[in-house]
Design an enzyme around this catalytic site. Structure first.
Site, PDB file in Angstrom:
ATOM      1  N   LEU A  35      10.892 -20.469  -4.974  1.00 33.40           N
ATOM      2  CA  LEU A  35       9.990 -19.513  -4.324  1.00 33.40           C
ATOM      3  C   LEU A  35       8.598 -19.645  -4.932  1.00 33.40           C
ATOM      4  O   LEU A  35       8.420 -19.503  -6.136  1.00 33.40           O
ATOM      5  CB  LEU A  35      10.502 -18.074  -4.510  1.00 33.40           C
ATOM      6  CG  LEU A  35       9.587 -16.976  -3.960  1.00 33.40           C
ATOM      7  CD1 LEU A  35       9.445 -17.081  -2.453  1.00 33.40           C
ATOM      8  CD2 LEU A  35      10.097 -15.598  -4.342  1.00 33.40           C
TER       9      LEU A  35
ATOM     10  N   HIS B   7       2.082   3.422  -9.153  1.00 33.49           N
ATOM     11  CA  HIS B   7       1.881   1.984  -9.399  1.00 33.49           C
ATOM     12  C   HIS B   7       3.044   1.406 -10.203  1.00 33.49           C
ATOM     13  O   HIS B   7       3.482   0.283  -9.965  1.00 33.49           O
ATOM     14  CB  HIS B   7       0.565   1.747 -10.141  1.00 33.49           C
ATOM     15  CG  HIS B   7      -0.644   2.105  -9.309  1.00 33.49           C
ATOM     16  ND1 HIS B   7      -0.771   1.737  -7.984  1.00 33.49           N
ATOM     17  CD2 HIS B   7      -1.779   2.794  -9.607  1.00 33.49           C
ATOM     18  CE1 HIS B   7      -1.917   2.195  -7.510  1.00 33.49           C
ATOM     19  NE2 HIS B   7      -2.554   2.842  -8.472  1.00 33.49           N
TER      20      HIS B   7
ATOM     21  N   ASP C 253       0.833  -1.213   0.000  1.00 35.10           N
ATOM     22  CA  ASP C 253       0.000   0.000   0.000  1.00 35.10           C
ATOM     23  C   ASP C 253       0.862   1.255   0.000  1.00 35.10           C
ATOM     24  O   ASP C 253       1.955   1.271   0.552  1.00 35.10           O
ATOM     25  CB  ASP C 253      -0.915  -0.018   1.235  1.00 35.10           C
ATOM     26  CG  ASP C 253      -2.022   1.016   1.125  1.00 35.10           C
ATOM     27  OD1 ASP C 253      -2.409   1.362  -0.005  1.00 35.10           O
ATOM     28  OD2 ASP C 253      -2.507   1.470   2.176  1.00 35.10           O
ATOM     29  N   GLY C 254       0.346   2.307  -0.622  1.00 36.68           N
ATOM     30  CA  GLY C 254       1.026   3.605  -0.570  1.00 36.68           C
ATOM     31  C   GLY C 254       1.539   4.106  -1.909  1.00 36.68           C
ATOM     32  O   GLY C 254       2.217   5.136  -1.959  1.00 36.68           O
ATOM     33  N   ASN C 255       1.204   3.425  -2.983  1.00 30.68           N
ATOM     34  CA  ASN C 255       1.671   3.865  -4.313  1.00 30.68           C
ATOM     35  C   ASN C 255       1.147   5.254  -4.662  1.00 30.68           C
ATOM     36  O   ASN C 255       1.874   6.100  -5.183  1.00 30.68           O
ATOM     37  CB  ASN C 255       1.174   2.905  -5.408  1.00 30.68           C
ATOM     38  CG  ASN C 255       1.803   1.540  -5.296  1.00 30.68           C
ATOM     39  OD1 ASN C 255       2.732   1.339  -4.533  1.00 30.68           O
ATOM     40  ND2 ASN C 255       1.281   0.588  -6.063  1.00 30.68           N
TER      41      ASN C 255
ATOM     42  N   ARG D  86      -4.549  -1.797   9.182  1.00 30.16           N
ATOM     43  CA  ARG D  86      -5.749  -2.595   8.940  1.00 30.16           C
ATOM     44  C   ARG D  86      -5.430  -3.645   7.894  1.00 30.16           C
ATOM     45  O   ARG D  86      -4.417  -3.571   7.196  1.00 30.16           O
ATOM     46  CB  ARG D  86      -6.903  -1.705   8.490  1.00 30.16           C
ATOM     47  CG  ARG D  86      -6.573  -0.829   7.290  1.00 30.16           C
ATOM     48  CD  ARG D  86      -7.799   0.011   6.872  1.00 30.16           C
ATOM     49  NE  ARG D  86      -7.503   0.893   5.767  1.00 30.16           N
ATOM     50  CZ  ARG D  86      -7.451   2.233   5.856  1.00 30.16           C
ATOM     51  NH1 ARG D  86      -7.680   2.830   7.011  1.00 30.16           N
ATOM     52  NH2 ARG D  86      -7.177   2.964   4.790  1.00 30.16           N
TER      53      ARG D  86
ATOM     54  N   ARG E 114       0.105   7.698  -2.670  1.00 32.23           N
ATOM     55  CA  ARG E 114       0.697   8.754  -1.856  1.00 32.23           C
ATOM     56  C   ARG E 114       2.152   9.010  -2.259  1.00 32.23           C
ATOM     57  O   ARG E 114       2.629  10.137  -2.239  1.00 32.23           O
ATOM     58  CB  ARG E 114       0.593   8.392  -0.370  1.00 32.23           C
ATOM     59  CG  ARG E 114      -0.775   8.724   0.215  1.00 32.23           C
ATOM     60  CD  ARG E 114      -1.006   8.019   1.517  1.00 32.23           C
ATOM     61  NE  ARG E 114      -1.277   6.593   1.310  1.00 32.23           N
ATOM     62  CZ  ARG E 114      -1.180   5.680   2.255  1.00 32.23           C
ATOM     63  NH1 ARG E 114      -0.791   6.025   3.464  1.00 32.23           N
ATOM     64  NH2 ARG E 114      -1.478   4.430   1.986  1.00 32.23           N
TER      65      ARG E 114
HETATM   66  C1  IPE Z   1      -5.171  -2.671   0.216  1.00 27.30           C
HETATM   67  O1  IPE Z   1      -4.922  -1.350  -0.089  1.00 27.30           O
HETATM   68  C2  IPE Z   1      -5.295  -3.495  -1.025  1.00 27.30           C
HETATM   69  C3  IPE Z   1      -4.057  -3.777  -1.737  1.00 27.30           C
HETATM   70  C4  IPE Z   1      -2.863  -3.422  -1.361  1.00 27.30           C
HETATM   71  C5  IPE Z   1      -4.212  -4.541  -2.944  1.00 27.30           C
HETATM   72  P1  IPE Z   1      -6.104  -0.283  -0.231  1.00 27.30           P
HETATM   73  O2  IPE Z   1      -5.460   1.010  -0.521  1.00 27.30           O
HETATM   74  O3  IPE Z   1      -7.100  -0.778  -1.231  1.00 27.30           O
HETATM   75  O4  IPE Z   1      -6.760  -0.316   1.212  1.00 27.30           O
HETATM   76  P2  IPE Z   1      -7.713   0.763   1.897  1.00 27.30           P
HETATM   77  O5  IPE Z   1      -8.758   1.144   0.889  1.00 27.30           O
HETATM   78  O6  IPE Z   1      -6.863   1.939   2.275  1.00 27.30           O
HETATM   79  O7  IPE Z   1      -8.256   0.081   3.110  1.00 27.30           O
HETATM   80  C1  IPE Z   2      -1.627   0.208  -3.253  1.00 30.30           C
HETATM   81  O1  IPE Z   2      -1.394   1.581  -3.323  1.00 30.30           O
HETATM   82  C2  IPE Z   2      -1.867  -0.396  -4.608  1.00 30.30           C
HETATM   83  C3  IPE Z   2      -3.190  -0.999  -4.766  1.00 30.30           C
HETATM   84  C4  IPE Z   2      -4.150  -1.004  -3.890  1.00 30.30           C
HETATM   85  C5  IPE Z   2      -3.431  -1.606  -6.052  1.00 30.30           C
HETATM   86  P1  IPE Z   2      -2.589   2.602  -3.306  1.00 30.30           P
HETATM   87  O2  IPE Z   2      -3.001   2.872  -4.714  1.00 30.30           O
HETATM   88  O3  IPE Z   2      -3.681   2.152  -2.417  1.00 30.30           O
HETATM   89  O4  IPE Z   2      -1.861   3.874  -2.690  1.00 30.30           O
HETATM   90  P2  IPE Z   2      -2.455   4.883  -1.637  1.00 30.30           P
HETATM   91  O5  IPE Z   2      -2.909   4.098  -0.459  1.00 30.30           O
HETATM   92  O6  IPE Z   2      -3.579   5.604  -2.321  1.00 30.30           O
HETATM   93  O7  IPE Z   2      -1.306   5.782  -1.326  1.00 30.30           O
HETATM   94 MG    MG Z   3      -4.090   2.452  -0.438  1.00 26.22          MG
END
Ligand code: IPE
Ligand code: IPE
Ligand code: MG
Length: 247
Positions: free
Chosen positions: A136, A41, A24-26, A199, A28
């Site tokens: 792996l 991404h 998560d966090g791409n 979470r 941001r």
């Molecule tokens: C969780 O990230 C799902 C994946 C990393 C694939 P999200 O960005 O979708 O989660 P929420 O919406 O913040 O809970």
């Molecule tokens: C996780 O990064 C990638 C996927 C859920 C596919 P996000 O796209 O959720 O990045 P944030 O949370 O908005 O920074």
């Molecule tokens: Mg996210």
């Protein structure tokens, strides 16, 4: 501490068998640089590639699961969803040969019914091409949801019961576990979530019952080899009681 010292330290103690990652966090990461989310991404895919290669080359643990797309991620703008699928397809097509040579076996976990046909095709080809590898076992959780997985097992149980092959008493915890879409995987020992949110976002539910959870504010594109080793070292410092009293 240098990466090789950290690696040596982590290697000296018991490692998990199955590590699962909520990447998560791409978005941001991109926003902080004034870039479109898609660039986040793209960098995220590079981070995944770097990590798979590291875990495979160093033979750190045999099972790695990456949460790539949740059942709720359909609620994002259509262009973003399409971009993510195209990115994964390109990743599979361009990188798989090399990953396969490194002994990576690919599996996919999730509801494939609504995945675009061409992505499904490249996934099946890659799964077939790598099925003999055993360094792996890489699982990509795609259109995956923990609730979907439990519901899938429940549906299978009902179908078996209706066919007269399963009684309520026979549906033990072990029998139910075997009906889950994750039946082939050991439960994750360690679940890492990057991006700072504490979470599960509908990732593993049943399987996560005794997983160690590790949350880091590091955004996914910045999660590198050192970040993984730090998570493993933290895991190694924890006591897993499994409900028992450890004396
Ligand atoms: C969780 O990230 C799902 C994946 C990393 C694939 P999200 O960005 O979708 O989660 P929420 O919406 O913040 O809970
Ligand atoms: C996780 O990064 C990638 C996927 C859920 C596919 P996000 O796209 O959720 O990045 P944030 O949370 O908005 O920074
Ligand atoms: Mg996210």
């Amino acid at each position: 501490m240098s990466l090789s010292d950290l690696l040596e330290e982590v290697r000296a103690r018991p490692l998990p068998r199955h590590v699962a990652l909520i990447m998560d966090g791409n978005g941001r990461w991109a926003k902080a640089r004034g870039l479109p989310r898609t660039e986040g991404h793209r960098q995220g895919a590079l981070a995944a590639e770097r990590l798979i290669r590291f875990v495979g080359n160093e033979k750190l643990f045999p099972y790695l699961t990456l949460f790539a797309f949740s059942t709720e991620n359909w609620n994002r703008p259509r262009e973003e969803v399409e971009f993510l699928f195209r990115l994964l397809e390109r990743f599979i097509r361009e990188k798989l040969r090399e990953l396969s040579e490194a002994g990576v076996r690919l599996s996919v976990l999730g509801d494939m019914a609504t995945i675009p046909r061409s992505l499904k095709r490249s996934l099946s080809e890659a799964i077939e091409a790598t099925k003999g590898n055993d360094t792996l076992h890489l699982t990509v959780a795609l259109n995956f949801g923990g609730r979907w997985a439990v519901l899938e097992a429940a549906r299978r149980a009902v179908a078996r019961a209706q066919a007269g092959e399963l009684s309520p008493e026979a549906l033990t915890e072990g029998a139910f576990r075997a009906l889950l879409p994750t039946a082939e995987l050991p439960d994750p020992d360690l679940i890492i979530r990057t991006g700072g949110h504490m979470r599960l976002s509908n990732f593993f539910l049943w399987e996560a019952a005794y997983a160690e959870l590790y949350f880091t504010p590091t955004l996914w594109p910045d999660f590198d080899e050192e970040a993984l080793l730090l998570a493993l070292r933290e895991f190694q410092g924890r006591t897993r009681n499994f409900g028992r009293v450890i004396t």
